[in-house]
Design an enzyme around this catalytic site. Structure first.
Site, short mmCIF file in Angstrom:
data_model
loop_
_atom_site.label_atom_id
_atom_site.label_comp_id
_atom_site.label_asym_id
_atom_site.label_seq_id
_atom_site.Cartn_x
_atom_site.Cartn_y
_atom_site.Cartn_z
N GLY A 1 0.82 -1.21 0.00
CA GLY A 1 0.00 0.00 0.00
C GLY A 1 0.85 1.25 0.00
N GLY B 1 -0.61 4.52 0.29
CA GLY B 1 -1.33 5.67 0.82
C GLY B 1 -0.47 6.35 1.87
CG LEU B 2 -1.73 10.10 3.68
CD1 LEU B 2 -2.67 10.93 4.53
CD2 LEU B 2 -0.57 10.95 3.20
N GLY C 1 1.36 3.73 4.17
CA GLY C 1 2.38 2.95 3.49
C GLY C 1 3.52 3.80 2.96
CB SER D 1 -14.91 18.13 3.04
OG SER D 1 -14.25 18.34 4.27
NE ARG E 1 -16.29 12.13 9.35
CZ ARG E 1 -15.16 11.90 8.68
NH1 ARG E 1 -14.74 10.65 8.53
NH2 ARG E 1 -14.46 12.89 8.18
CG HIS F 1 -15.96 8.06 4.74
ND1 HIS F 1 -15.43 8.46 3.53
CD2 HIS F 1 -15.20 8.68 5.69
CE1 HIS F 1 -14.42 9.29 3.73
NE2 HIS F 1 -14.24 9.41 5.03
NE ARG G 1 -11.70 7.90 9.78
CZ ARG G 1 -11.86 9.03 9.10
NH1 ARG G 1 -11.39 10.17 9.58
NH2 ARG G 1 -12.52 9.03 7.96
CG LEU H 1 -6.01 12.67 6.30
CD1 LEU H 1 -5.93 14.04 5.65
CD2 LEU H 1 -5.85 11.59 5.25
#
Length: 646
Positions: free
Chosen positions: A41, A43-44, A46, A285, A338, A409, A443, A449
């Site tokens: 991975g 992404g941020l 990995g 967002s 959320r 999500h 979350r 992030l």
């Protein structure tokens, strides 16, 4: 029987991480050069892990299914990243970020891991600023912050509505630096298909070159899973279409426990479904809830007129609007977490107040903000998001409110890891969304992030050394070992079986059917009868898949149908596991809402006496998975019912 040992250090909460780093083993620079690590991975999590491990001197191989590491789905994150800098001087602190995260997750996460996350959050901002990430700044040039749900302070750093993209570019630059130096070797368009164990330890992977179909073997001293979550089990989600949970399932089948699979997040601020041919959903967002107000009409006749098109939303008088989040949760208003906002939207739509043709939408309105601060303020903060909404819906959100509705999500569940981020398989680590550790049942926005970069930059590079310190004398893994041979053979047999079925159902049709089952019975509201029905339906669908799916082409070249088929086979197993976990957890907490367990006001009703644990599931083949429990203890924050009203 595998025992769940969390390895949480002793001592005061605020000293655990510092003390732990001082006592775990390290690998010398000379020995790091002898060692290989595989990262799955880009992404941020990995990319930051691979860049940091490469900088330390390890030999890293990093794999991604896209044609470039920078196309990882982290790029789609919009709103921001949390950190406890207290730049706004509004009394934020590491402890407050820790407590908000524990509370937001409905007291179903591990205290020590969450405190460490809050503790290293400030380092992330410094790291990213040094990399040149263009965070928003105030008039004086200082870094700006905005608010997100579940917090009463402004701690979210952002780059308009492109925060994930800018952070990923920073991590990608750091990764490319190591690629150029030769410490990291990048394998784009390669997909992991199995984990290889030797003597019970993770020693490599089997991967498929997606452009040629070639099955390849890769060895290492340790494997790091950073492949994201499994939200696409529902077919329609805010994830990229090729995001999948296959790597986690491959590890699960090899003995890694899967924790809290039923904890899936429903994001309240998404563009509603608009047709049967839709393949994914678009996220708006959560940052929009800073200045936007969510409402539905108070009168059903106004709802009917809006649906028919005889009235515009802007025609509804202020006194005839129900700002239901502000009404129900006055202390937090539109910035409730959320899961709370999503269920409140569902309640209004179930009561008949949904404002689109299907009755499955509410309004997100910037009228008040426009009157108070003007259009320029909105353009500077959210301009690209407004453009995106208008391009998709052909409605100018400066003039008429946005329509939004909850959608799948993020997944809080994932591979079980200890304090060192190691799974139940020695040498196998999971970071970012691929593990379960930091978010509990829900979350908070702008925390994904934060966790991905915390794990990759500041946690894993320390903790993996504790394991590798005893492995530096071992030679490079021999990919000709019998274990690699057996794993490759099993993968080829699985592929050949899929190609040979030649049934009548497309892969997508089965995935869509699974998605309908999941949304209907394992979605925003769940009950015992529905979950049992879901398990039966998924079992039947799994049989249908393996007897009647049609996968065109062969394995000798680029074949997206085969890619999808392999992933959907895993989605079927994930969906079943999620339903088992949701059935077992007879309480409501975070994103897991059991209809049998709710207060008179329709809020979640936890059962702390019986369910204050991490549910870690062990694979048992064709039999039901076996449940293991890691008890959760809260010594540093008061456990209470979540209250966002006062």
């Amino acid at each position: 029987m595998t025992e769940l040992i969390s390895k949480v250090p002793e001592g005061p909460l605020a000293e655990k991480w510092t003390d732990h780093k001082a006592h775990i083993r390290v690998v010398s620079p000379a020995n790091k050069k002898k060692m290989e690590i595989i990262v799955i991975g880009t992404g941020l999590a990995g990319a930051s892990a691979a860049a940091t491990l490469g900088e330390l001197g390890y030999n890293v191989k990093i794999f991604c299914i896209s044609d470039s590491p920078r196309r990882a789905h982290s790029i789609a994150a919009q709103g921001g990243i949390n950190a406890a800098k207290n730049y706004q001087n509004d009394n934020d602190s590491v402890y407050r970020l820790f407590y908000d995260t524990i509370k937001g997750g409905d007291y179903r996460s591990r205290e020590a891991n969450v405190y460490r996350l809050a503790e290293v959050s400030n380092n992330i901002i410094d790291q990213c600023v040094a990399q040149g990430v263009p965070f928003a700044r105030d008039y004086g040039g200082l870094l700006d912050n905005r608010s997100f749900g579940g917090a009463q302070v402004s701690r979210t750093f952002y780059a308009r509505g492109q925060t994930g993209q800018q952070l990923l570019l920073g991590a990608y630059a750091a990764l490319n630096r190591q690629v150029a130096k030769g410490t990291v070797k990048s394998y784009p368009r390669h997909e992991m298909l199995d984990l290889v164990l030797i003597n019970g330890e993770a020693k490599g992977i089997i991967a498929r070159d997606l452009t040629t179909g070639e099955i390849q073997r890769f060895g290492a001293h340790a494997v790091v899973v950073a492949s994201g979550g499994y939200g696409n089990t529902y077919f329609l989600s805010t994830n990229a279409m090729n995001s999948n949970g296959s790597v986690a399932m491959q590890c699960y089948r090899k003995g890694a426990f899967f924790a809290n699979p039923c904890f899936a997040q429903i994001h309240p601020t998404c563009i509603p479904v608009h047709g049967d041919q839709q393949s994914k959903l678009t996220l708006m967002s959560e940052s929009l809830r800073n200045d936007g107000r969510i409402w539905v009409p108070k009168k059903l006749e106004d709802v009917a007129a809006i649906r028919k098109g005889t009235k515009k939303p802007s025609d509804i008088a202020e006194e005839d609007r129900d700002y239901y989040l502000e009404r129900r949760y006055p202390a937090f208003g539109n910035l409730v977490p959320r899961d709370v906002a999503s269920r409140a939207a569902k309640e209004r739509c179930d009561a008949g107040y949904g404002v689109n043709e299907q009755g499955l939408a509410v309004f997100l309105d910037f009228k008040t903000c426009m009157e108070q601060k003007g259009r320029k303020y909105i353009e500077e903060k959210y301009g690209n998001l407004f453009q995106m909404y208008e391009e998709i819906n052909d409605v100018d959100p400066y003039k008429e409110p946005m329509m939004i509705f909850p959608a799948i999500h993020y997944t809080m569940g994932g591979l079980w890891v200890d304090y060192n981020l190691q799974t139940t398989i020695p040498g196998l680590y999971a970071i970012g969304e691929a593990n379960f550790s930091d978010h509990g049942g829900n979350r908070l926005g702008a925390s994904a992030l934060m966790q991905g970069l915390a794990d990759g930059y500041f946690i894993l590079p320390y903790t993996i050394g504790d394991y590798l310190a005893s492995k530096f004398k071992e030679p490079k893994t021999d990919t000709n070992a019998p274990e690699f041979e057996a794993a490759e053979k099993a993968i080829k047999e699985r592929i050949n079986k899929l190609l040979s079925i030649k049934g009548k159902r497309t892969v997508d049709s089965i995935h869509k059917e699974l998605g309908h089952i999941m949304w209907e019975y394992v979605g925003m509201a769940r009950n015992e009868e529905g979950l049992k029905k879901a398990i039966g339906l998924i079992k039947d669908l799994k049989k249908e898949f393996w007897s009647n799916v049609y996968v065109a082409g062969d394995n000798e070249h680029f074949n997206q149908e085969l890619e999808k088929a392999l992933r959907v086979a895993d989605f079927l197993e994930i969906g079943e596991l999620m339903a088992y976990d949701a059935l077992n957890r007879r309480e409501s907490c975070g994103g897991h809402f059991r209809e049998e367990m709710q207060t008179e006001e329709g809020e979640t009703k936890r059962d702390d006496e019986n369910y204050m644990y991490v549910a870690a599931w062990e694979y048992k083949g064709d039999k039901e998975p076996e449940l293991h429990k890691e008890p959760l203890e809260f010594k540093y924050c008061k456990v209470a019912s979540r209250n966002y009203k006062d």
